[in-house]
Design a protein around this motif. Structure first.
Motif, PDB file in Angstrom:
ATOM      1  N   SER A 197       0.838  -1.200   0.000  1.00  8.55           N
ATOM      2  CA  SER A 197       0.000   0.000   0.000  1.00  8.55           C
ATOM      3  C   SER A 197       0.871   1.246   0.000  1.00  8.55           C
ATOM      4  CB  SER A 197      -0.945  -0.003   1.198  1.00  8.55           C
ATOM      5  OG  SER A 197      -1.802  -1.125   1.124  1.00  8.55           O
ATOM      6  N   PRO A 231      -5.195   2.662   3.701  1.00  5.62           N
ATOM      7  CA  PRO A 231      -4.887   2.203   5.055  1.00  5.62           C
ATOM      8  C   PRO A 231      -3.566   1.427   5.027  1.00  5.62           C
ATOM      9  CG  PRO A 231      -7.104   1.527   4.353  1.00  5.62           C
ATOM     10  CD  PRO A 231      -6.380   2.020   3.145  1.00  5.62           C
ATOM     11  N   THR A 266      -4.868  -4.376   4.452  1.00 11.07           N
ATOM     12  CA  THR A 266      -5.671  -4.413   3.234  1.00 11.07           C
ATOM     13  C   THR A 266      -6.325  -5.786   3.193  1.00 11.07           C
ATOM     14  OG1 THR A 266      -3.925  -3.101   2.230  1.00 11.07           O
ATOM     15  CG2 THR A 266      -5.577  -4.019   0.761  1.00 11.07           C
ATOM     16  N   ASP A 308      -4.571  -2.592  -5.399  1.00  6.91           N
ATOM     17  CA  ASP A 308      -3.867  -2.902  -4.154  1.00  6.91           C
ATOM     18  C   ASP A 308      -4.447  -4.205  -3.614  1.00  6.91           C
ATOM     19  OD1 ASP A 308      -2.157  -2.623  -2.026  1.00  6.91           O
ATOM     20  OD2 ASP A 308      -3.530  -1.382  -0.843  1.00  6.91           O
TER      21      ASP A 308
HETATM   22 MG   LIG Z   1      -1.836  -3.042   2.176  1.00 12.36          MG
END
Ligand SMILES: [Mg+2]
Ligand SMILES: Nc1nc2c(ncn2[C@@H]2O[C@H](COP(=O)(O)OP(=O)(O)O)[C@@H](O)[C@H]2O)c(=O)[nH]1
Length: 428
Positions: free
Chosen positions: A53, A66, A73, A149
């Motif tokens: 991320s 986040p 995630t 992601d």
């Molecule tokens: Mg992540």
């Protein structure tokens, strides 16, 4: 929000947008497309907490995902970047599950990703889910591009996680990177052994020749003292066709302190400049990664240009033959257009009359309808029911009442005629 954007994304912005405009004009849209579907998407894969991320955010140049330790995630996030033309336009995000709601505060976007993950997962017992969250970001500084992601891969299910999680996560990732148009950002942390990198293993499975895999090494700043990853970055310990990029993202402490992206960038630059082992390497830093990605995208598009060219050519030929079939130009002048329409109507009328009168080509059927069938049907109509003396008297009395009539009981006559006409409507 005025954070810096990697300069060369601008190049991709221009190219992709121009191509997309052309293809939209040609009716090339998703699902029925040679370009929209084929335009590359960038998928970030790697182990849990390897920094996926963080890398994605750094590439986009915005804080909105986040991040943290553990599985943060937990659903794929499909991020559509949409370029807006007005350079002064405010950036905003819009979720597919909240259509029409523009979110201008990127902190709120992050919160909504977390909340939506929670809402979805709390319904079942699952820890992760393959059902993606779709987020579109509208901004003048992004190219039209799709980024994904993914939740991180794990080797072992921990307490409270179902045993299937390891396989679930892998299947989910493969689904996203198996398509030819996906550029794989295989993220591995530099402070762990590369031989154990899930990212590389998975990338190799779907892209054995390494044609669309870029290796990213994160966490170079927190490697064991006395070790470095120079050998990897130079491609000596593990060769990748598109090579490696080393980055330093914000650590958890920086995130807690809310360090902004610009500061993180300059600290990263400083780190690579001041560290002996990396000083002379050029494949380090987020800016380098963003440039590399954008070059890669440009190359991909260039590679697809012949296909796009022949599509455009073919479409032009199709349209030209359609135009020829439609006939000559029509003058834009209203008077002339009206004249043309009336002339055409006259032609139709003449042709119709000729057919009916001549009894040719279907004309005999029209004659039969008027001469035989209509006549018969009219003779069969029950006019006598309407015109009985009793009915006439009643109708006239009801309609005209006590009104004195000079010549004839007008309202009553009208009603009788209307009743007769309504009988005629059906056969006609
Ligand atoms: Mg992540
Ligand atoms: N020190 C340092 N920490 C990093 C780096 N990249 C990521 N992190 C930290 O590692 C944790 C996991 O990062 P995240 O991006 O959420 O990883 P993901 O699970 O792969 O998406 C976070 O606390 C980040 O702050 C890095 O290059 N250096």
């Amino acid at each position: 929000m005025a954070q810096q954007q990697p300069a060369t994304f601008g190049q991709v912005v221009g190219l992709v947008n121009k191509l997309q405009q052309i293809c939209t004009q040609l009716g090339d849209t998703a699902g029925n497309s040679i370009l929209v579907d084929k335009l590359s998407s960038i998928v970030v894969v790697g182990g849990q907490s390897s920094g996926k991320s963080s890398v994605l955010e750094a590439v986009v140049g915005r804080d909105f995902l986040p991040r943290g330790t553990g599985i943060v995630t937990r659903r794929p996030l499909v991020l559509n970047l949409v370029h807006t033309d007005d350079p002064k336009a405010q950036e905003y995000g819009e979720f597919m599950h909240r259509q029409g709601q523009k979110i201008y505060d990127f902190e709120k976007i992050r919160q909504e990703i977390e909340d939506e993950t929670e809402r979805h997962l709390s319904k079942g017992s699952k820890v992760v889910s393959p059902v993606p969250i779709y987020l579109t970001i509208y901004s003048p500084v992004v190219p039209n591009l799709t980024l994904v992601d993914m939740p991180g891969l794990t080797k072992l299910a921990i307490e409270g996680q179902p045993q299937s999680i390891v396989q679930d996560l892998e299947d989910m990732c493969k689904q996203y990177i198996k398509g030819d148009n996906a550029i794989i950002l295989a993220v591995s942390p530099a402070n762990a052994d590369l031989a154990t990198s899930d990212a590389l293993r998975l990338a190799k499975e779907v892209d054995p020749l390494g044609e669309r895999t870029i290796g990213v090494l994160t966490k170079i700043d927190i490697m064991d003292k006395g070790t470095d990853c120079r050998e990897v970055l130079c491609g000596r310990s593990l060769r990748l066709r598109h090579g490696w990029v080393g980055v330093v993202n914000r650590g958890q402490a920086d995130i807690n302190k809310k360090m902004n992206m610009a500061d993180a960038r300059s600290r990263e630059t400083e780190f690579f400049k001041s560290t002996e082992s990396y000083r002379d390497l050029d494949n380090t830093g987020t800016t380098y990664l963003a440039n590399k990605l954008s070059n890669h995208l440009v190359n991909e598009i260039t590679r697809k240009l012949p296909e796009i060219q022949s599509y455009v050519d073919k479409t032009i030929i199709d349209y030209k033959s359609q135009l020829t079939a439609l006939g000559h130009d029509i003058s834009g002048n209203r008077g002339k257009m009206l004249h043309l329409i009336l002339t055409l109507c006259q032609k139709v009328e003449k042709a119709f009359t000729r057919i009916v009168e001549g009894g040719e080509g279907g004309g005999e059927r029209i004659l039969e309808v008027f001469d035989v069938k209509l006549k018969e049907a009219i003779y069969k109509l029950p006019f006598d029911k309407i015109l009985t003396l009793k009915n006439v008297r009643n109708t006239i009395n009801e309609a005209d009442g006590y009104q004195p009539h000079i010549i004839a009981p007008e309202a009553g006559y009208r009603r009788l005629i209307e009743d007769g006409l309504s009988l005629l409507r059906e056969p006609c």
